[in-house]
Design a protein around this motif. Structure first.
Motif, mmCIF file in Angstrom:
data_model
loop_
_atom_site.group_PDB
_atom_site.id
_atom_site.type_symbol
_atom_site.label_atom_id
_atom_site.label_comp_id
_atom_site.label_asym_id
_atom_site.label_seq_id
_atom_site.Cartn_x
_atom_site.Cartn_y
_atom_site.Cartn_z
ATOM 1 N N GLU A 61 4.353 8.518 -7.766
ATOM 2 C CA GLU A 61 4.846 6.994 -7.842
ATOM 3 C C GLU A 61 4.119 6.401 -8.625
ATOM 4 O OE1 GLU A 61 6.771 9.403 -4.733
ATOM 5 O OE2 GLU A 61 4.449 9.113 -5.167
ATOM 6 N N ALA A 62 2.367 6.574 -8.308
ATOM 7 C CA ALA A 62 1.589 5.533 -8.386
ATOM 8 C C ALA A 62 1.383 4.498 -10.445
ATOM 9 C CB ALA A 62 0.047 6.068 -8.598
ATOM 10 N N ALA A 63 2.308 5.298 -11.076
ATOM 11 C CA ALA A 63 2.083 4.547 -11.896
ATOM 12 C C ALA A 63 3.415 3.439 -12.029
ATOM 13 C CB ALA A 63 2.207 5.904 -13.449
ATOM 14 N N ALA A 64 3.951 4.101 -12.288
ATOM 15 C CA ALA A 64 4.580 2.978 -11.947
ATOM 16 C C ALA A 64 4.829 2.075 -11.243
ATOM 17 C CB ALA A 64 7.031 3.561 -11.412
ATOM 18 N N LEU A 65 4.592 1.869 -10.377
ATOM 19 C CA LEU A 65 4.121 0.878 -9.087
ATOM 20 C C LEU A 65 2.693 0.095 -9.733
ATOM 21 C CD1 LEU A 65 3.910 2.810 -5.565
ATOM 22 C CD2 LEU A 65 5.656 0.758 -6.225
ATOM 23 N N TYR A 66 2.118 0.651 -10.240
ATOM 24 C CA TYR A 66 0.891 -0.034 -10.853
ATOM 25 C C TYR A 66 1.473 -1.150 -11.917
ATOM 26 C CZ TYR A 66 -2.972 1.851 -7.788
ATOM 27 O OH TYR A 66 -3.598 2.672 -7.215
ATOM 28 N N ALA A 67 1.918 -0.376 -12.738
ATOM 29 C CA ALA A 67 3.027 -0.990 -14.459
ATOM 30 C C ALA A 67 4.323 -2.548 -13.739
ATOM 31 C CB ALA A 67 4.417 -0.006 -15.065
ATOM 32 N N PHE A 68 4.317 -1.758 -12.633
ATOM 33 C CA PHE A 68 5.325 -3.438 -12.079
ATOM 34 C C PHE A 68 4.123 -4.496 -11.744
ATOM 35 C CE2 PHE A 68 5.844 -4.291 -7.471
ATOM 36 C CZ PHE A 68 7.037 -5.536 -7.329
ATOM 37 N N ALA A 69 2.742 -4.006 -10.780
ATOM 38 C CA ALA A 69 1.986 -4.919 -10.508
ATOM 39 C C ALA A 69 1.801 -5.574 -11.384
ATOM 40 C CB ALA A 69 1.424 -4.025 -9.241
ATOM 41 N N GLN A 70 0.951 -4.923 -12.774
ATOM 42 C CA GLN A 70 0.577 -5.911 -13.500
ATOM 43 C C GLN A 70 1.826 -6.930 -14.557
ATOM 44 O OE1 GLN A 70 -1.416 -3.378 -16.791
ATOM 45 N NE2 GLN A 70 -1.264 -4.717 -18.064
ATOM 46 N N ALA A 71 3.604 -6.157 -14.265
ATOM 47 C CA ALA A 71 3.999 -7.267 -15.096
ATOM 48 C C ALA A 71 4.525 -8.419 -13.956
ATOM 49 C CB ALA A 71 5.261 -6.358 -15.506
ATOM 50 N N ARG A 72 4.255 -8.458 -12.992
ATOM 51 C CA ARG A 72 4.776 -9.179 -11.844
ATOM 52 C C ARG A 72 3.916 -10.247 -11.333
ATOM 53 N NH1 ARG A 72 8.937 -8.359 -14.476
ATOM 54 N NH2 ARG A 72 10.754 -7.139 -13.563
ATOM 55 N N LYS A 99 1.878 -9.120 -8.742
ATOM 56 C CA LYS A 99 2.097 -7.950 -7.514
ATOM 57 C C LYS A 99 0.614 -7.595 -7.234
ATOM 58 C CE LYS A 99 5.701 -10.151 -7.536
ATOM 59 N NZ LYS A 99 5.808 -11.994 -6.299
ATOM 60 N N ARG A 100 0.332 -7.671 -5.228
ATOM 61 C CA ARG A 100 -0.650 -6.959 -5.518
ATOM 62 C C ARG A 100 -0.173 -5.504 -5.324
ATOM 63 N NH1 ARG A 100 -3.634 -9.512 -1.112
ATOM 64 N NH2 ARG A 100 -5.785 -9.213 -2.511
ATOM 65 N N VAL A 101 -0.862 -4.633 -5.610
ATOM 66 C CA VAL A 101 -0.340 -3.208 -5.062
ATOM 67 C C VAL A 101 -1.568 -1.931 -5.313
ATOM 68 C CG1 VAL A 101 0.956 -0.995 -5.900
ATOM 69 C CG2 VAL A 101 2.073 -3.750 -5.829
ATOM 70 N N ASP A 125 -5.621 -2.629 -10.689
ATOM 71 C CA ASP A 125 -6.657 -4.036 -10.531
ATOM 72 C C ASP A 125 -7.777 -4.437 -10.376
ATOM 73 O OD1 ASP A 125 -5.693 -7.709 -11.104
ATOM 74 O OD2 ASP A 125 -6.768 -7.180 -9.314
ATOM 75 N N ALA A 126 -8.951 -4.632 -11.050
ATOM 76 C CA ALA A 126 -9.971 -4.499 -10.853
ATOM 77 C C ALA A 126 -10.402 -5.048 -9.423
ATOM 78 C CB ALA A 126 -10.516 -5.151 -12.767
ATOM 79 N N ASP A 127 -10.198 -6.086 -9.275
ATOM 80 C CA ASP A 127 -10.033 -7.093 -8.614
ATOM 81 C C ASP A 127 -9.787 -6.491 -7.148
ATOM 82 O OD1 ASP A 127 -11.132 -9.306 -9.832
ATOM 83 O OD2 ASP A 127 -9.723 -10.090 -9.769
ATOM 84 N N ILE A 128 -9.239 -5.015 -7.358
ATOM 85 C CA ILE A 128 -8.930 -4.511 -5.319
ATOM 86 C C ILE A 128 -9.683 -3.654 -5.475
ATOM 87 C CG2 ILE A 128 -7.216 -3.207 -4.605
ATOM 88 C CD1 ILE A 128 -4.717 -5.096 -5.944
ATOM 89 N N ILE A 129 -10.207 -3.042 -6.997
ATOM 90 C CA ILE A 129 -11.081 -1.571 -7.049
ATOM 91 C C ILE A 129 -12.266 -2.292 -6.394
ATOM 92 C CG2 ILE A 129 -12.489 0.271 -8.133
ATOM 93 C CD1 ILE A 129 -10.012 0.059 -10.162
ATOM 94 N N ILE A 183 0.534 -0.894 0.550
ATOM 95 C CA ILE A 183 -0.336 -0.422 0.211
ATOM 96 C C ILE A 183 0.720 1.124 0.040
ATOM 97 C CG2 ILE A 183 -1.612 1.364 1.860
ATOM 98 C CD1 ILE A 183 -2.506 -1.774 2.487
ATOM 99 N N SER A 184 0.377 2.030 -0.889
ATOM 100 C CA SER A 184 1.383 3.481 -0.605
ATOM 101 C C SER A 184 0.295 4.162 -0.487
ATOM 102 C CB SER A 184 2.128 3.422 -2.260
ATOM 103 O OG SER A 184 2.954 4.885 -2.821
ATOM 104 N N MET A 185 1.075 5.190 -0.205
ATOM 105 C CA MET A 185 0.044 6.591 0.747
ATOM 106 C C MET A 185 1.572 7.800 0.648
ATOM 107 S SD MET A 185 -2.141 7.811 1.844
ATOM 108 C CE MET A 185 -3.947 6.542 2.075
ATOM 109 N N THR A 186 1.229 8.488 -0.615
ATOM 110 C CA THR A 186 1.883 9.386 -1.080
ATOM 111 C C THR A 186 0.899 10.877 -0.987
ATOM 112 O OG1 THR A 186 3.342 10.546 -2.780
ATOM 113 C CG2 THR A 186 1.140 9.948 -3.806
#
Length: 264
Positions: A210-221, A223-225, A159-163, A116-119
């Motif tokens: 930060e968010a665009a990069a963290l979500y791209a990482f999450a989708q590629a890997r 992971k749940r972010v 991720d749609a499931d997280i939403i 969880i990122s809180m910026t």
């Protein structure tokens, strides 16, 4: 000087997204443990990125956070704290897309299952006076890190499931949690008036780093972010950056805990 008009600019060139990286986070962690004599120990399953560092400082001041002596990252410190029946790991001052993803890679390689990122963020659309929170559902990719993880697109997506899982999770909190899209930039001091107007015209709610990069990482890997923007300023106007009680940490922690309970 190389002329790039006949080919892709460097940030888009030689990106082979389906190939494994030669340098893995586990390599760095392994060598850090060897050099520092650290034990192999998993981080908590739920971890938090705290780019401003306010939450880490408050938890330490209140005697609630304990430094993890076996966190092997060369570039950051990890604290542990407990809220009710949940244990969290938290890393402070993780500012910017590249640093956030570097730490995220190492957290997931060390046992993290939810990040969880809180910026802090600057207001684009004046939905209400700051402070308030935004659950970032998508983030404009105006940074560099995301292009190393995913092919070019305009936005990175939560991720749609997280939403779906977070529907109704924030009812009853003192500060509202809105939903929408943000602008992720690498250069906060290059937010020109014309750029701000263009992003606002696209319906983006806030600007963060930060968010665009963290979500791209999450989708590629896989992971749940999940990323939140704490809208605390209106681009540096006089009297800005007032975050609320205890530098906003009371309300930020409430949002983090509510998210963790739904997503654990």
């Amino acid at each position: 000087m190389t002329n790039h008009r006949e080919g892709p600019v460097p940030i888009l060139a030689n990106k082979h997204h389906s190939e494994a990286s030669a340098f893995q986070p586990g390599n760095l962690l392994r060598e850090a443990r060897r050099q520092k004599g650290l034990a192999l120990r998993d981080v908590p399953a739920i971890c938090v990125l705290d780019p401003d560092g306010d939450l880490v400082r408050r938890l330490r001041k209140d005697g609630r956070a304990t430094a993890d002596p076996d966190w092997a990252c060369y570039h950051s410190e990890l604290d542990r704290f407990v809220e009710g029946d949940l244990e969290f790991g938290i890393v402070g001052c993780v500012v910017g897309a590249s640093y956030a993803v570097l730490v995220a890679e190492q957290l997931f390689a060390s046992g993290c299952q939810l990040l969880i990122s809180m910026t802090s963020a600057g207001q684009l659309r004046a939905l209400q006076p700051p402070p308030y929170f935004i659950l970032i559902e998508r983030a404009l990719r105006d940074e560099g890190t995301s292009y190393h993880y995913l092919p070019p697109t305009e936005f990175s997506q939560l991720d749609a499931d997280i939403i779906a899982a977070l529907e109704g999770a924030f009812e009853g909190l003192r500060e509202p949690v809105l939903r929408g899209a943000t602008w992720t930039t690498d250069a906060p001091f290059r937010e020109t008036e014309r750029a701000i107007a263009a992003m606002t015209a696209q319906g983006l709610l806030a600007v963060e780093m930060e968010a665009a990069a963290l979500y791209a990482f999450a989708q590629a890997r896989g992971k749940r972010v999940v990323c939140f923007a704490h809208v605390t300023n209106q681009m540096g106007r006089e009297g800005d950056f007032e975050k609320g009680e205890a530098d906003g940490t009371v309300d930020a922690l409430a949002v983090i805990v509510a998210s963790a309970r739904r997503l654990r």
